[in-house]
Enzyme design. Sequence first.
Site, PDB file in Angstrom:
ATOM      1  N   HIS A  26       1.586  11.226  -2.354  1.00  0.00           N
ATOM      2  CA  HIS A  26       0.366  10.997  -1.578  1.00  0.00           C
ATOM      3  C   HIS A  26      -0.438  12.286  -1.601  1.00  0.00           C
ATOM      4  CE1 HIS A  26      -1.423   9.175   2.376  1.00  0.00           C
ATOM      5  NE2 HIS A  26      -2.206   9.025   1.330  1.00  0.00           N
TER       6      HIS A  26
ATOM      7  N   HIS B 138       0.858  -1.191   0.000  1.00  0.00           N
ATOM      8  CA  HIS B 138       0.000   0.000   0.000  1.00  0.00           C
ATOM      9  C   HIS B 138       0.890   1.237   0.000  1.00  0.00           C
ATOM     10  CE1 HIS B 138      -2.235   3.214   2.277  1.00  0.00           C
ATOM     11  NE2 HIS B 138      -3.114   2.935   1.339  1.00  0.00           N
TER      12      HIS B 138
END
Length: 584
Positions: free
Chosen positions: A165, A119
């Site tokens: 991100h 992830h």
Amino acid sequence: MSKQTYKVCFCFQRRFHVTVSEAPADIKSLFQEYSENGIMTVDHLHRFLIDVQKEPKATKEEAQAIIDNLHLNIFHRKAFNLEGFFKYLFGVGNPLSPSREAHHNMSAPLSHYFIYTGHNSYLTGNQLNSDCSDAPIIQALKRGVRVIELDIWPNSKKDNVDVLHGGTLTTPVELIKCLRSIKEHAFVASEYPVVITLEDHLTPDLQAKVAEMLIQTFGEILFTPGSECLKEFPSPEFLKKRIIISTKPPKEYLESKNVKEKENDAQKGKGSSDEEAWGKEVPNLKAVTGAHEKDGLDEENNDDDDLDEKSQPNIAPEYKNLIAIHAGKPKGGLTECLKVDPNKVRRLSLSEQQLEDAVGTYGKNIVRFTQRNILRVYPKGIRVDSSNYNPLIGWSHGAQMVAFNMQGYGRSLWLMHGMFRANGGCGYVKKPDFLVNAGPHNEVFDPSVKFPVKKTLKVTVYMGEGWYFDFRHTHFDAYSPPDFYTRVGIAGVPADTIMKKTKTLEDNWVPAWNEEFEFPLTIPELALLRIEVHEYDMSEKDDFGGQTCLPVSELRSGIRAVPLHDRKGEQYKSVKLLMRFEFI
């Protein structure tokens, strides 16, 4: 005063002298049983391999090779004395795993395997302000991870593509750098396929640029099925040394204003209310977008998998044609999401919280969905420290891609490491038959049912050694040797999950516990054996002394040397336990 100081120094030097490893009483008894006049011949060792080590196919030639490989002194090159026998049991020639090669059937569809999944694979640390880099991607691939996640965004000039991100302070890394590192390291640890899951926030022109990067970087190893959805996933065997792209089919680009609006909604507090929204009737997946302030947004950007082509006038067709595993969430809530289409397969993503809230009502539906389709589970948004969750919930419901933050450490990540030590560490573990096959009346496995005990694992913890060599001598205690104890137990379905511990042995670098434990297992196919060593500290938190996690399905019966690992999963040079495993 000088006399007292001299006494303390004297004790310090005496007490830190390491004890020489000595065979436990049970090992001495076994040696006597399988030897004559203090000598274990090839014939004796061969019988020991069959009777105790449960290796019925062992040959006398293999027994001889064990003796030859120990490099014993000239008087014992054709046989063992007790010292040689003990050295063999506690040495590298007595491995815990049956094979370092993939040995599961690798010809079933991808949906029939648990897949080692990362992830936010590009993050070097936490989810909010760490660096984005190709270094953690390389590290994950070297460990055997087979699914790499990249969040792709326009760069500051809007003329190229970065990985970062979104909505955080993480520093970006160029997509092309990540792709090149994936190509270089993809098949170092395993020859089975690598899946790149893309969380896409791009304009059509940048999607076209990504398509060009993918084609130029990977060339013929890129698996390109064309624009149509696959009717069934190919097998890992068929896809050996191939790169697979998984993302949502591109749709008309959402302008940054709309993205920011959704991002702001998630950050205003709606993100923390997803548990209430999901836990009742799960009316629509949009109600829970805030579970992850970034991931929730990513997962919901394109929440309809089946848009009409007319609504996508600006899509990049070359990009769409590279997508082998189509992802998305159809409108209509979880009932629609879990419908099985006999004419196509796809990937569905749920947060850990969404899955936990759904299994009570939809458990069997999830199992049925994962027989043909792929379910990806990802960490909830509050895990900004890059921690992880219990992977057994996903695995027991057939979820193939239980996505973990690989850059941290902790017990959940140890379980992930343990699961994928199976099948030679190739990154693909064949799911048990009950998770991939339907019954005669089309019934499926129900994870909520408590099943009868299928087998019992008996574990004996004999002794441990190696801390004296791998740790500073004052690491555990400044004035005396450590006080070690071992925790041993099972991670699995709730009925099987338990931890037990040995007694604490004071002041000993080479502790010999000689304790037995039994673990009744209802679903041994999903059970992992957890082993941890700690040093007792009366005034502070107990010190960590090593750990490992092992798939019960691949444990070799008999007496085995068990290497221990540090918190991050790296194997110590010397620290190991001597243990026995028996299935009753």
